[in-house]
Write a protein that holds these residues in place. Sequence first.
Motif, PDB file in Angstrom:
ATOM      1  N   VAL A 115       0.543  -1.201   0.245  1.00  0.00           N
ATOM      2  CA  VAL A 115      -0.159  -0.042  -0.009  1.00  0.00           C
ATOM      3  C   VAL A 115       1.148   2.030   0.069  1.00  0.00           C
ATOM      4  CG1 VAL A 115      -1.922   1.225   1.168  1.00  0.00           C
ATOM      5  CG2 VAL A 115      -2.020  -0.718   0.760  1.00  0.00           C
ATOM      6  N   GLU A 116       1.920   1.063   0.383  1.00  0.00           N
ATOM      7  CA  GLU A 116       2.780   2.023   1.298  1.00  0.00           C
ATOM      8  C   GLU A 116       3.478   2.234  -0.620  1.00  0.00           C
ATOM      9  OE1 GLU A 116       1.334   2.098   4.687  1.00  0.00           O
ATOM     10  OE2 GLU A 116       2.323   0.708   3.629  1.00  0.00           O
ATOM     11  N   LEU A 117       3.565   1.714  -0.993  1.00  0.00           N
ATOM     12  CA  LEU A 117       5.126   1.731  -1.978  1.00  0.00           C
ATOM     13  C   LEU A 117       4.067   2.534  -3.386  1.00  0.00           C
ATOM     14  CD1 LEU A 117       7.782  -0.827  -2.146  1.00  0.00           C
ATOM     15  CD2 LEU A 117       7.794   0.726  -2.568  1.00  0.00           C
ATOM     16  N   ARG A 118       2.579   1.670  -3.575  1.00  0.00           N
ATOM     17  CA  ARG A 118       1.888   2.165  -4.486  1.00  0.00           C
ATOM     18  C   ARG A 118       1.694   3.593  -4.353  1.00  0.00           C
ATOM     19  NH1 ARG A 118      -1.043  -3.034  -3.560  1.00  0.00           N
ATOM     20  NH2 ARG A 118      -2.283  -1.949  -2.227  1.00  0.00           N
ATOM     21  N   ARG A 119       1.482   4.660  -2.632  1.00  0.00           N
ATOM     22  CA  ARG A 119       1.013   5.683  -2.710  1.00  0.00           C
ATOM     23  C   ARG A 119       2.273   6.434  -3.245  1.00  0.00           C
ATOM     24  NH1 ARG A 119      -2.327   9.466  -2.946  1.00  0.00           N
ATOM     25  NH2 ARG A 119      -2.195  11.228  -1.695  1.00  0.00           N
ATOM     26  N   ALA A 120       3.451   5.912  -2.614  1.00  0.00           N
ATOM     27  CA  ALA A 120       4.567   6.676  -2.682  1.00  0.00           C
ATOM     28  C   ALA A 120       4.958   7.223  -4.416  1.00  0.00           C
ATOM     29  CB  ALA A 120       6.043   5.781  -2.206  1.00  0.00           C
ATOM     30  N   ARG A 121       4.746   5.495  -5.019  1.00  0.00           N
ATOM     31  CA  ARG A 121       4.618   6.350  -6.503  1.00  0.00           C
ATOM     32  C   ARG A 121       3.710   6.938  -7.191  1.00  0.00           C
ATOM     33  NH1 ARG A 121       5.450  -0.553  -6.574  1.00  0.00           N
ATOM     34  NH2 ARG A 121       7.482  -0.866  -5.715  1.00  0.00           N
ATOM     35  N   GLU A 122       2.895   7.229  -6.446  1.00  0.00           N
ATOM     36  CA  GLU A 122       1.509   8.499  -7.062  1.00  0.00           C
ATOM     37  C   GLU A 122       2.074   9.022  -6.945  1.00  0.00           C
ATOM     38  OE1 GLU A 122      -2.477   5.728  -5.836  1.00  0.00           O
ATOM     39  OE2 GLU A 122      -1.658   7.346  -4.976  1.00  0.00           O
ATOM     40  N   LEU A 123       2.571   9.603  -5.866  1.00  0.00           N
ATOM     41  CA  LEU A 123       3.028  10.653  -4.989  1.00  0.00           C
ATOM     42  C   LEU A 123       4.477  11.846  -5.369  1.00  0.00           C
ATOM     43  CD1 LEU A 123       1.921  10.489  -1.338  1.00  0.00           C
ATOM     44  CD2 LEU A 123       1.138  12.634  -3.232  1.00  0.00           C
ATOM     45  N   ARG A 124       5.859  10.302  -6.302  1.00  0.00           N
ATOM     46  CA  ARG A 124       6.742  10.776  -6.069  1.00  0.00           C
ATOM     47  C   ARG A 124       6.880  11.701  -7.969  1.00  0.00           C
ATOM     48  NH1 ARG A 124      11.035   6.211  -8.322  1.00  0.00           N
ATOM     49  NH2 ARG A 124      12.575   7.158  -9.808  1.00  0.00           N
ATOM     50  N   PRO A 125       6.050  12.326  -8.270  1.00  0.00           N
ATOM     51  CA  PRO A 125       5.665  13.399  -9.147  1.00  0.00           C
ATOM     52  C   PRO A 125       5.963  14.376  -8.736  1.00  0.00           C
ATOM     53  CG  PRO A 125       5.097  11.609 -10.399  1.00  0.00           C
ATOM     54  CD  PRO A 125       4.544  11.533  -8.631  1.00  0.00           C
ATOM     55  N   PHE A 126       4.897  14.353  -8.172  1.00  0.00           N
ATOM     56  CA  PHE A 126       4.411  15.293  -7.000  1.00  0.00           C
ATOM     57  C   PHE A 126       6.159  16.379  -6.991  1.00  0.00           C
ATOM     58  CE2 PHE A 126       3.171  16.738  -2.978  1.00  0.00           C
ATOM     59  CZ  PHE A 126       2.851  18.142  -3.749  1.00  0.00           C
ATOM     60  N   PHE A 127       6.359  15.020  -5.817  1.00  0.00           N
ATOM     61  CA  PHE A 127       7.734  15.233  -4.823  1.00  0.00           C
ATOM     62  C   PHE A 127       8.869  15.355  -5.479  1.00  0.00           C
ATOM     63  CE2 PHE A 127       5.445  13.290  -1.454  1.00  0.00           C
ATOM     64  CZ  PHE A 127       5.429  13.955  -0.806  1.00  0.00           C
ATOM     65  N   ASP A 128       8.613  15.275  -6.963  1.00  0.00           N
ATOM     66  CA  ASP A 128      10.186  15.790  -8.084  1.00  0.00           C
ATOM     67  C   ASP A 128       9.746  16.886  -7.814  1.00  0.00           C
ATOM     68  OD1 ASP A 128      11.275  13.366  -8.329  1.00  0.00           O
ATOM     69  OD2 ASP A 128      10.482  12.729  -9.607  1.00  0.00           O
ATOM     70  N   SER A 129       8.743  17.819  -8.024  1.00  0.00           N
ATOM     71  CA  SER A 129       7.984  18.827  -8.746  1.00  0.00           C
ATOM     72  C   SER A 129       8.280  20.034  -7.443  1.00  0.00           C
ATOM     73  CB  SER A 129       6.886  18.910  -9.016  1.00  0.00           C
ATOM     74  OG  SER A 129       5.710  19.069  -8.650  1.00  0.00           O
ATOM     75  N   VAL A 130       8.516  19.712  -6.237  1.00  0.00           N
ATOM     76  CA  VAL A 130       8.517  20.627  -4.658  1.00  0.00           C
ATOM     77  C   VAL A 130       9.981  20.936  -4.638  1.00  0.00           C
ATOM     78  CG1 VAL A 130       8.080  20.824  -2.544  1.00  0.00           C
ATOM     79  CG2 VAL A 130       7.086  19.390  -3.874  1.00  0.00           C
ATOM     80  N   ASP A 131      10.109  22.571  -4.783  1.00  0.00           N
ATOM     81  CA  ASP A 131      10.939  23.024  -4.043  1.00  0.00           C
ATOM     82  C   ASP A 131      11.802  23.058  -2.359  1.00  0.00           C
ATOM     83  OD1 ASP A 131      12.106  23.393  -7.280  1.00  0.00           O
ATOM     84  OD2 ASP A 131       9.909  25.104  -6.886  1.00  0.00           O
ATOM     85  N   LEU A 132      10.105  23.382  -2.315  1.00  0.00           N
ATOM     86  CA  LEU A 132      10.624  23.381  -0.316  1.00  0.00           C
ATOM     87  C   LEU A 132       9.386  22.938   0.141  1.00  0.00           C
ATOM     88  CD1 LEU A 132      11.245  27.800   0.120  1.00  0.00           C
ATOM     89  CD2 LEU A 132      12.930  25.728  -0.442  1.00  0.00           C
ATOM     90  N   LEU A 133       9.573  21.777   1.371  1.00  0.00           N
ATOM     91  CA  LEU A 133       8.485  21.012   1.700  1.00  0.00           C
ATOM     92  C   LEU A 133       8.867  20.944   2.992  1.00  0.00           C
ATOM     93  CD1 LEU A 133       6.701  18.722   0.980  1.00  0.00           C
ATOM     94  CD2 LEU A 133       8.264  16.873   1.384  1.00  0.00           C
ATOM     95  N   LEU A 134       7.696  21.073   4.001  1.00  0.00           N
ATOM     96  CA  LEU A 134       7.830  20.944   5.701  1.00  0.00           C
ATOM     97  C   LEU A 134       7.040  19.868   5.265  1.00  0.00           C
ATOM     98  CD1 LEU A 134       7.951  21.957   8.353  1.00  0.00           C
ATOM     99  CD2 LEU A 134       5.877  22.841   8.122  1.00  0.00           C
ATOM    100  N   ASP A 135       7.634  18.472   6.094  1.00  0.00           N
ATOM    101  CA  ASP A 135       6.534  17.453   6.109  1.00  0.00           C
ATOM    102  C   ASP A 135       6.572  16.970   8.130  1.00  0.00           C
ATOM    103  OD1 ASP A 135       5.687  15.215   6.245  1.00  0.00           O
ATOM    104  OD2 ASP A 135       8.095  14.157   6.292  1.00  0.00           O
ATOM    105  N   ILE A 136       4.712  17.520   8.023  1.00  0.00           N
ATOM    106  CA  ILE A 136       4.416  17.491   9.627  1.00  0.00           C
ATOM    107  C   ILE A 136       4.123  16.028  10.114  1.00  0.00           C
ATOM    108  CG2 ILE A 136       3.117  18.129  11.128  1.00  0.00           C
ATOM    109  CD1 ILE A 136       2.212  20.776   9.353  1.00  0.00           C
ATOM    110  N   HIS A 137       5.139  15.967  11.139  1.00  0.00           N
ATOM    111  CA  HIS A 137       4.895  14.558  12.429  1.00  0.00           C
ATOM    112  C   HIS A 137       4.390  14.968  13.410  1.00  0.00           C
ATOM    113  CE1 HIS A 137       6.761  11.644   9.576  1.00  0.00           C
ATOM    114  NE2 HIS A 137       7.608  12.779   8.811  1.00  0.00           N
TER     115      HIS A 137
END
Length: 318
Positions: A115-137
């Motif tokens: 499940v997580e790998l499939r979601r990561a593959r969906e999101l990968r093009p999005f993250f490839d386009s991001v310049d500045l990211l904040l990941d909230i944990h």
Amino acid sequence: MAQSYPVELTAPDIEPYRKGNTGIEFVTSFDSGVPGPHVAINALTHGNEICGAIALDALLKQGVRPVKGKLSFAFVNHAAFGRFDPAKPNDSRFVEEDFNRVWVEERLDGPENTVELRRARELRPFFDSVDLLLDIHSLSTYSEPLMICHGLEKERDFAAQVNFPAYIMCGSGHIVGRRIIEYTPFNDPKNDKVALLVECGQHWAASSGRVAMDTAMHFLRVTGAVDPSVIDRNLSPEAKNPPKAAMWEVTGGITAKTDDFQFAEEYIGMEVIAKAGTPIARDGDETIVTPHDDCLLMMPSYKQGVGTRKLRLCKRIG
């Protein structure tokens, strides 16, 4: 034995954001039409860490838009969050595996299917386009909040400008796999892309919701992505003029070698042990001691089991 904590936060309804506007579920982007970086804020990298989702829900409801570049909001592991139950809040961290460990090209490009790998593959093009990211944990104990970067100079410089929360922790997470902030485009010293991870305090403490929003505001302040009025109305009074954050280097990690791991005291995290050689834990017959003076204990884990990451050890920078 794992500790239990009251659930003081209410998980938001994120279903209205499922469709988004990017072709990727639960990812919404706004383009100002003015040149500038692509700025993004993530929530729910872990499905039981709900403070970031509360902050993004509030910003989306306010209709926040960028004044330059692009601004995106992403609810990352929505499948895990969909299982969140305040009566059993620890059970929805992920579905099959930790989403914040899969950001290795060999796995993203490989044949595995979770499940997580499939979601990561969906999101990968999005993250490839991001310049500045904040990941909230958020954290498993009542630790003080902290900002984490992998440790490149560009990351340290950007984190120092954000200057919130009061601790900036630099270096490897001493984990198997890679976190989103270590995904190759962000972990390249030859570009200006930066990803930061904030741990806002205990997962379901009321204060972690406030820290999530305050950190998002300081992050957006540095990016210049939004009008200052957005920051003024969302920033809590006590977070408006923070003191200079302390910067620490993650020098090592401790992983349980046996099922009989016990801390010397009930650490919550961010304790500083003055002297090298001070016993801090026992792992079976082995006594674990601090490797250097003024050793900060970061993110202790009370989860039992061989191979469990129990602690990170840190030394002050400067």
